[in-house]
Design a protein around this motif. Structure first.
Motif, mmCIF file in Angstrom:
data_model
loop_
_atom_site.group_PDB
_atom_site.id
_atom_site.type_symbol
_atom_site.label_atom_id
_atom_site.label_comp_id
_atom_site.label_asym_id
_atom_site.label_seq_id
_atom_site.Cartn_x
_atom_site.Cartn_y
_atom_site.Cartn_z
ATOM 1 N N SER A 225 1.509 -14.652 -4.164
ATOM 2 C CA SER A 225 2.925 -14.691 -4.138
ATOM 3 C C SER A 225 3.561 -14.422 -2.675
ATOM 4 C CB SER A 225 3.475 -13.478 -5.186
ATOM 5 O OG SER A 225 2.866 -12.428 -4.819
ATOM 6 N N VAL A 226 4.905 -14.478 -2.716
ATOM 7 C CA VAL A 226 5.389 -14.037 -1.599
ATOM 8 C C VAL A 226 6.525 -12.938 -2.073
ATOM 9 C CG1 VAL A 226 7.101 -14.874 0.414
ATOM 10 C CG2 VAL A 226 5.521 -15.986 -0.395
ATOM 11 N N ALA A 227 6.638 -11.838 -1.352
ATOM 12 C CA ALA A 227 7.491 -10.656 -1.651
ATOM 13 C C ALA A 227 8.431 -10.566 -0.335
ATOM 14 C CB ALA A 227 6.639 -9.401 -1.929
ATOM 15 N N SER A 228 9.247 -10.602 -0.614
ATOM 16 C CA SER A 228 10.651 -10.755 0.510
ATOM 17 C C SER A 228 11.501 -9.611 0.348
ATOM 18 C CB SER A 228 11.260 -11.702 0.613
ATOM 19 O OG SER A 228 10.446 -12.866 0.568
ATOM 20 N N GLN A 229 11.815 -8.778 1.584
ATOM 21 C CA GLN A 229 12.709 -7.606 1.711
ATOM 22 C C GLN A 229 13.259 -7.400 2.846
ATOM 23 O OE1 GLN A 229 9.123 -4.623 1.379
ATOM 24 N NE2 GLN A 229 10.940 -3.483 1.915
ATOM 25 N N LEU A 230 14.286 -6.830 3.050
ATOM 26 C CA LEU A 230 15.011 -6.324 4.225
ATOM 27 C C LEU A 230 14.496 -5.233 4.782
ATOM 28 C CD1 LEU A 230 18.759 -7.586 3.608
ATOM 29 C CD2 LEU A 230 17.021 -8.617 5.082
ATOM 30 N N ALA A 231 14.369 -5.176 6.226
ATOM 31 C CA ALA A 231 13.934 -3.865 7.089
ATOM 32 C C ALA A 231 14.453 -3.933 8.201
ATOM 33 C CB ALA A 231 12.275 -3.905 7.095
ATOM 34 N N ASP A 232 15.365 -3.234 8.406
ATOM 35 C CA ASP A 232 16.197 -3.123 9.708
ATOM 36 C C ASP A 232 17.289 -4.266 9.702
ATOM 37 O OD1 ASP A 232 15.453 -0.390 10.024
ATOM 38 O OD2 ASP A 232 13.754 -1.187 11.084
ATOM 39 N N ALA A 233 17.800 -5.029 8.686
ATOM 40 C CA ALA A 233 18.493 -6.047 8.791
ATOM 41 C C ALA A 233 17.633 -7.300 8.973
ATOM 42 C CB ALA A 233 19.715 -5.902 9.585
ATOM 43 N N GLN A 234 16.465 -7.067 9.026
ATOM 44 C CA GLN A 234 15.402 -8.124 9.274
ATOM 45 C C GLN A 234 14.570 -8.661 7.953
ATOM 46 O OE1 GLN A 234 14.769 -10.312 12.211
ATOM 47 N NE2 GLN A 234 13.549 -11.461 10.745
ATOM 48 N N ALA A 235 14.660 -9.869 7.776
ATOM 49 C CA ALA A 235 13.738 -10.259 6.515
ATOM 50 C C ALA A 235 12.346 -10.238 6.824
ATOM 51 C CB ALA A 235 14.437 -11.564 5.910
ATOM 52 N N ILE A 236 11.612 -9.818 6.055
ATOM 53 C CA ILE A 236 10.234 -9.724 6.176
ATOM 54 C C ILE A 236 9.491 -10.233 4.714
ATOM 55 C CG2 ILE A 236 7.978 -8.489 6.373
ATOM 56 C CD1 ILE A 236 9.795 -8.369 8.592
ATOM 57 N N HIS A 237 8.563 -11.315 4.756
ATOM 58 C CA HIS A 237 8.042 -12.152 3.768
ATOM 59 C C HIS A 237 6.680 -11.834 3.893
ATOM 60 C CE1 HIS A 237 11.992 -14.122 3.629
ATOM 61 N NE2 HIS A 237 11.868 -14.312 5.066
ATOM 62 N N ARG A 238 6.183 -11.206 2.759
ATOM 63 C CA ARG A 238 4.806 -10.611 2.664
ATOM 64 C C ARG A 238 3.773 -11.847 1.838
ATOM 65 N NH1 ARG A 238 7.510 -5.990 3.455
ATOM 66 N NH2 ARG A 238 6.779 -4.799 5.481
ATOM 67 N N VAL A 239 2.823 -12.271 2.099
ATOM 68 C CA VAL A 239 2.046 -13.042 1.323
ATOM 69 C C VAL A 239 0.974 -12.195 0.677
ATOM 70 C CG1 VAL A 239 0.492 -15.203 1.277
ATOM 71 C CG2 VAL A 239 2.458 -15.123 2.790
ATOM 72 N N ARG A 240 0.914 -12.262 -0.482
ATOM 73 C CA ARG A 240 0.217 -11.209 -1.442
ATOM 74 C C ARG A 240 -0.564 -11.849 -2.416
ATOM 75 N NH1 ARG A 240 3.541 -6.023 -3.206
ATOM 76 N NH2 ARG A 240 4.249 -7.550 -4.748
ATOM 77 N N ILE A 241 -1.755 -11.477 -2.762
ATOM 78 C CA ILE A 241 -2.704 -11.756 -3.515
ATOM 79 C C ILE A 241 -2.397 -10.776 -4.862
ATOM 80 C CG2 ILE A 241 -4.920 -12.539 -4.724
ATOM 81 C CD1 ILE A 241 -5.700 -13.267 -1.926
ATOM 82 N N GLY A 242 -2.179 -11.132 -5.983
ATOM 83 C CA GLY A 242 -2.077 -10.410 -7.110
ATOM 84 C C GLY A 242 -0.671 -10.636 -7.803
ATOM 85 N N PRO A 243 -0.140 -9.778 -8.997
ATOM 86 C CA PRO A 243 -0.948 -8.640 -9.270
ATOM 87 C C PRO A 243 -2.417 -8.953 -10.040
ATOM 88 C CG PRO A 243 0.842 -9.285 -11.129
ATOM 89 C CD PRO A 243 0.810 -10.049 -9.769
ATOM 90 N N LEU A 244 -3.290 -7.818 -9.598
ATOM 91 C CA LEU A 244 -4.731 -7.604 -10.212
ATOM 92 C C LEU A 244 -4.573 -6.459 -10.913
ATOM 93 C CD1 LEU A 244 -5.851 -8.525 -6.617
ATOM 94 C CD2 LEU A 244 -5.778 -10.340 -8.651
ATOM 95 N N PRO A 245 -5.461 -6.598 -12.140
ATOM 96 C CA PRO A 245 -5.709 -5.393 -13.039
ATOM 97 C C PRO A 245 -6.178 -4.059 -12.555
ATOM 98 C CG PRO A 245 -7.025 -7.075 -13.622
ATOM 99 C CD PRO A 245 -6.218 -7.665 -12.732
ATOM 100 N N ASP A 246 -7.153 -4.314 -11.585
ATOM 101 C CA ASP A 246 -7.853 -3.064 -11.289
ATOM 102 C C ASP A 246 -8.562 -3.180 -9.857
ATOM 103 O OD1 ASP A 246 -10.170 -4.777 -11.556
ATOM 104 O OD2 ASP A 246 -10.332 -4.150 -13.768
ATOM 105 N N PHE A 247 -9.150 -2.208 -9.456
ATOM 106 C CA PHE A 247 -9.904 -2.094 -8.152
ATOM 107 C C PHE A 247 -11.175 -3.285 -7.862
ATOM 108 C CE2 PHE A 247 -12.637 -0.997 -4.655
ATOM 109 C CZ PHE A 247 -11.540 -0.520 -3.675
ATOM 110 N N ALA A 248 -11.933 -3.251 -9.034
ATOM 111 C CA ALA A 248 -12.744 -4.225 -9.058
ATOM 112 C C ALA A 248 -12.285 -5.570 -8.595
ATOM 113 C CB ALA A 248 -13.834 -4.071 -9.797
ATOM 114 N N THR A 249 -11.195 -6.028 -9.529
ATOM 115 C CA THR A 249 -10.835 -7.321 -9.282
ATOM 116 C C THR A 249 -10.255 -7.478 -7.827
ATOM 117 O OG1 THR A 249 -10.250 -7.286 -11.773
ATOM 118 C CG2 THR A 249 -9.029 -9.117 -10.484
ATOM 119 N N ALA A 250 -9.637 -6.445 -7.482
ATOM 120 C CA ALA A 250 -9.038 -6.536 -5.883
ATOM 121 C C ALA A 250 -10.256 -6.890 -5.071
ATOM 122 C CB ALA A 250 -8.380 -5.500 -5.557
ATOM 123 N N GLN A 251 -11.233 -6.390 -5.100
ATOM 124 C CA GLN A 251 -12.413 -6.522 -4.244
ATOM 125 C C GLN A 251 -13.075 -7.872 -4.252
ATOM 126 O OE1 GLN A 251 -12.199 -4.454 -1.890
ATOM 127 N NE2 GLN A 251 -14.448 -3.528 -2.120
#
Length: 273
Positions: A225-251
């Motif tokens: 997914s892409v999570a977007s938010q404003l930081a100091d009036a600047q848009a930041i778009h973060r590419v993330r894998i998830g949501p994942l149910p637990d740490f083992a799945t994240a690994q």
């Protein structure tokens, strides 16, 4: 993080100090002597009765970023966490650490107590619970891993002084052991609830983030997914894998990402209250 070890001389000093006292049983919650961290590692003034030492109680816990940098470096050497800690077993040499580190912060920011049933490991996530078996006498103990170490190739785990006493090797300093991670997902208690993400990259341009998102989706069985938010009036778009149910799945997702992305993703934990 300061690497720790138990030199032979420290073990001998601890043995000499211990010989001046008779074993005493101190009940859980009972006041213990004040211990000031020492330059040389060793045992506390009193000798603990192994029969009075209770195991750590396994329970499901959220594995946060604190103490789980992956990879991390100590003394110029790079270490990686295991890809899947479920069912993890290992045989090797255990050591213990005591008065030198008592009252100091562990890798995840908790305060080390030589009286608690805790441990340090180089590559297991923090915290997990481990059953330790002394292969020389058959004694067992359950400890909670909340620290990093030992950074010596001939040792696999650094135990608290209390755990070493329970296992019967505090005077020798080291022992041959087998360790096994305990499955806290099936302990019958309340389960830790959190969503895990791997943040792959961040962009100022949404189109760049979406392009990477689409590229990672190809052949990837985990949500991207892409999570977007404003930081100091600047848009930041973060590419993330998830949501994942637990740490083992994240690994597991981190492992699947290798070869598709050259960087190291950052673990993000979103606890659901």
């Amino acid at each position: 993080m300061i690497p720790r070890c138990l030199p032979l001389c420290a073990a001998l000093l601890g043995l000499l100090a211990a010989c001046s006292y008779q074993p005493v049983a101190i009940a859980p919650g009972e006041q213990r002597p004040l211990i000031t961290p020492t330059e040389q590692d060793g045992a506390p003034p009193e000798v603990l009765d192994p029969g009075s030492i209770a195991d750590a109680t396994p329970r499901a816990e959220v594995i946060r970023l604190a103490g789980n940098s992956n990879p991390y470096q100590v003394l110029g050497k790079t270490y990686h966490l295991v890809d899947d800690h479920r069912g993890f077993k290992q045989r090797g040499v255990a050591s213990w650490y005591g008065t030198k580190f008592h009252g100091k912060a562990t890798a995840n920011g908790e305060i080390y107590s030589l009286y608690e049933m805790s441990a340090a490991h180089r590559s297991l996530p923090i915290p997990v619970y481990v059953r330790v078996t002394n292969l020389q006498n058959g004694r067992q103990a359950v400890v909670r891993v909340n620290d990093r170490g030992p950074f010596h190739s001939d040792r696999i785990i650094d135990l608290s002084y209390a755990a070493a006493v329970k296992l019967g090797f505090a005077r020798q300093g080291t022992a041959a052991v087998e360790i096994e991670v305990i499955d806290t997902d099936n302990t019958g208690g309340e389960q830790a609830v959190a969503d895990y993400y791997l943040q792959v990259a961040a962009f100022s341009q949404l189109a760049s983030a979406q392009a990477l998102q689409e590229s990672l989706r190809q052949g990837m069985s985990y949500p991207v997914s892409v999570a977007s938010q404003l930081a100091d009036a600047q848009a930041i778009h973060r590419v993330r894998i998830g949501p994942l149910p637990d740490f083992a799945t994240a690994q597991a997702a981190r492992k699947a990402l290798r070869g598709r992305w050259s960087g190291e993703p950052q673990l993000v934990v979103d606890e659901r209250r």
